[in-house]
Design a protein around this motif. Structure first.
Motif, PDB file in Angstrom:
ATOM      1  N   SER A  69       0.791  -1.234   0.000  1.00  0.00           N
ATOM      2  CA  SER A  69       0.000   0.000   0.000  1.00  0.00           C
ATOM      3  C   SER A  69       0.821   1.280   0.000  1.00  0.00           C
ATOM      4  O   SER A  69       0.323   2.332  -0.378  1.00  0.00           O
ATOM      5  CB  SER A  69      -0.905   0.033   1.241  1.00  0.00           C
ATOM      6  OG  SER A  69      -1.760  -1.075   1.262  1.00  0.00           O
ATOM      7  N   ILE A  70       2.070   1.201   0.446  1.00  0.00           N
ATOM      8  CA  ILE A  70       2.894   2.400   0.624  1.00  0.00           C
ATOM      9  C   ILE A  70       3.983   2.446  -0.440  1.00  0.00           C
ATOM     10  O   ILE A  70       4.693   1.463  -0.658  1.00  0.00           O
ATOM     11  CB  ILE A  70       3.558   2.418   2.020  1.00  0.00           C
ATOM     12  CG1 ILE A  70       2.533   2.191   3.139  1.00  0.00           C
ATOM     13  CG2 ILE A  70       4.361   3.698   2.224  1.00  0.00           C
ATOM     14  CD1 ILE A  70       1.504   3.262   3.308  1.00  0.00           C
ATOM     15  N   ASP A  71       4.122   3.599  -1.086  1.00  0.00           N
ATOM     16  CA  ASP A  71       5.184   3.844  -2.050  1.00  0.00           C
ATOM     17  C   ASP A  71       5.989   5.046  -1.574  1.00  0.00           C
ATOM     18  O   ASP A  71       5.564   5.775  -0.681  1.00  0.00           O
ATOM     19  CB  ASP A  71       4.597   4.123  -3.442  1.00  0.00           C
ATOM     20  CG  ASP A  71       3.970   2.892  -4.057  1.00  0.00           C
ATOM     21  OD1 ASP A  71       4.661   1.854  -4.155  1.00  0.00           O
ATOM     22  OD2 ASP A  71       2.785   2.956  -4.429  1.00  0.00           O
ATOM     23  N   PHE A  72       7.137   5.255  -2.198  1.00  0.00           N
ATOM     24  CA  PHE A  72       8.024   6.340  -1.789  1.00  0.00           C
ATOM     25  C   PHE A  72       8.431   7.178  -2.987  1.00  0.00           C
ATOM     26  O   PHE A  72       8.547   6.673  -4.100  1.00  0.00           O
ATOM     27  CB  PHE A  72       9.274   5.775  -1.094  1.00  0.00           C
ATOM     28  CG  PHE A  72       8.963   5.027   0.160  1.00  0.00           C
ATOM     29  CD1 PHE A  72       8.821   5.691   1.368  1.00  0.00           C
ATOM     30  CD2 PHE A  72       8.788   3.653   0.142  1.00  0.00           C
ATOM     31  CE1 PHE A  72       8.517   5.005   2.534  1.00  0.00           C
ATOM     32  CE2 PHE A  72       8.487   2.955   1.299  1.00  0.00           C
ATOM     33  CZ  PHE A  72       8.351   3.634   2.498  1.00  0.00           C
ATOM     34  N   ASP A  73       8.664   8.459  -2.720  1.00  0.00           N
ATOM     35  CA  ASP A  73       9.140   9.388  -3.742  1.00  0.00           C
ATOM     36  C   ASP A  73      10.023  10.431  -3.055  1.00  0.00           C
ATOM     37  O   ASP A  73       9.778  11.623  -3.130  1.00  0.00           O
ATOM     38  CB  ASP A  73       7.960  10.052  -4.465  1.00  0.00           C
ATOM     39  CG  ASP A  73       8.399  10.885  -5.649  1.00  0.00           C
ATOM     40  OD1 ASP A  73       9.499  10.621  -6.184  1.00  0.00           O
ATOM     41  OD2 ASP A  73       7.676  11.807  -6.027  1.00  0.00           O
ATOM     42  N   SER A  74      11.049   9.958  -2.374  1.00  0.00           N
ATOM     43  CA  SER A  74      11.922  10.842  -1.609  1.00  0.00           C
ATOM     44  C   SER A  74      12.900  11.560  -2.524  1.00  0.00           C
ATOM     45  O   SER A  74      13.156  11.134  -3.648  1.00  0.00           O
ATOM     46  CB  SER A  74      12.679  10.036  -0.550  1.00  0.00           C
ATOM     47  OG  SER A  74      11.762   9.444   0.344  1.00  0.00           O
ATOM     48  N   ALA A  81       6.541   9.532   1.622  1.00  0.00           N
ATOM     49  CA  ALA A  81       5.818   8.273   1.423  1.00  0.00           C
ATOM     50  C   ALA A  81       4.430   8.648   0.943  1.00  0.00           C
ATOM     51  O   ALA A  81       3.875   9.669   1.358  1.00  0.00           O
ATOM     52  CB  ALA A  81       5.732   7.491   2.728  1.00  0.00           C
ATOM     53  N   TYR A  82       3.870   7.840   0.046  1.00  0.00           N
ATOM     54  CA  TYR A  82       2.534   8.167  -0.448  1.00  0.00           C
ATOM     55  C   TYR A  82       1.732   6.906  -0.691  1.00  0.00           C
ATOM     56  O   TYR A  82       2.276   5.801  -0.779  1.00  0.00           O
ATOM     57  CB  TYR A  82       2.604   9.033  -1.706  1.00  0.00           C
ATOM     58  CG  TYR A  82       3.119   8.321  -2.936  1.00  0.00           C
ATOM     59  CD1 TYR A  82       2.249   7.766  -3.865  1.00  0.00           C
ATOM     60  CD2 TYR A  82       4.479   8.212  -3.172  1.00  0.00           C
ATOM     61  CE1 TYR A  82       2.712   7.108  -4.988  1.00  0.00           C
ATOM     62  CE2 TYR A  82       4.962   7.561  -4.295  1.00  0.00           C
ATOM     63  CZ  TYR A  82       4.078   7.017  -5.203  1.00  0.00           C
ATOM     64  OH  TYR A  82       4.545   6.360  -6.313  1.00  0.00           O
ATOM     65  N   SER A  83       0.425   7.094  -0.826  1.00  0.00           N
ATOM     66  CA  SER A  83      -0.483   5.976  -1.047  1.00  0.00           C
ATOM     67  C   SER A  83      -1.822   6.508  -1.545  1.00  0.00           C
ATOM     68  O   SER A  83      -2.173   7.660  -1.304  1.00  0.00           O
ATOM     69  CB  SER A  83      -0.696   5.200   0.256  1.00  0.00           C
ATOM     70  OG  SER A  83      -1.550   4.099   0.056  1.00  0.00           O
ATOM     71  N   SER A  84      -2.559   5.648  -2.210  1.00  0.00           N
ATOM     72  CA  SER A  84      -3.948   5.976  -2.531  1.00  0.00           C
ATOM     73  C   SER A  84      -4.867   5.478  -1.415  1.00  0.00           C
ATOM     74  O   SER A  84      -6.045   5.778  -1.400  1.00  0.00           O
ATOM     75  CB  SER A  84      -4.344   5.364  -3.887  1.00  0.00           C
ATOM     76  OG  SER A  84      -4.157   3.971  -3.844  1.00  0.00           O
TER      77      SER A  84
END
Length: 116
Positions: A69-74, A81-84
């Motif tokens: 569920s969790i993705d990253f874009d650091s 961290a981001y998610s829908s």
């Protein structure tokens, strides 16, 4: 938990709602710098990528149910961290912040982090 209490609970991380996703971010350089200083001889600087490495270990070891569920874009200056899935991201950041405040736990998790 109302939004004001939630915002206070996750500080210095901050919550950003977008059209289709939600992000939780941290401007790096002031919070928990001692974590990264413990391995600066290995190249850790405490930048956004280092925080992401720590967060990935946290999910792998403490919250594997959130891994899908969790993705990253650091970036260098910011952890993100981001998610829908709003509830999954809330669960992640509340647990991750709690872990960050537990010196023994966070140092143990960081010992497993890999330099990106």
């Amino acid at each position: 938990m109302d939004i004001n209490n939630f915002a206070a609970a996750i500080e210095p991380f901050f919550w950003v709602e977008h059209e289709s996703t939600i992000s939780v971010c941290l401007t790096v350089g002031e919070y928990k710098t001692e974590i990264f200083q413990s391995r600066e001889d290995e190249g850790f600087e405490g930048n956004g990528y280092d925080w992401e490495s720590l967060a990935r270990v946290f999910i792998d070891e403490q919250a594997p149910e959130l891994s899908e569920s969790i993705d990253f874009d650091s970036e260098g200056s910011m952890f993100c961290a981001y998610s829908s899935d709003k509830e999954a991201l809330k669960k992640f950041i509340l647990q991750f912040k709690e872990a960050c405040e537990n010196k023994k736990l966070i140092m143990d998790l960081f010992s497993h982090a890999e330099l990106d």
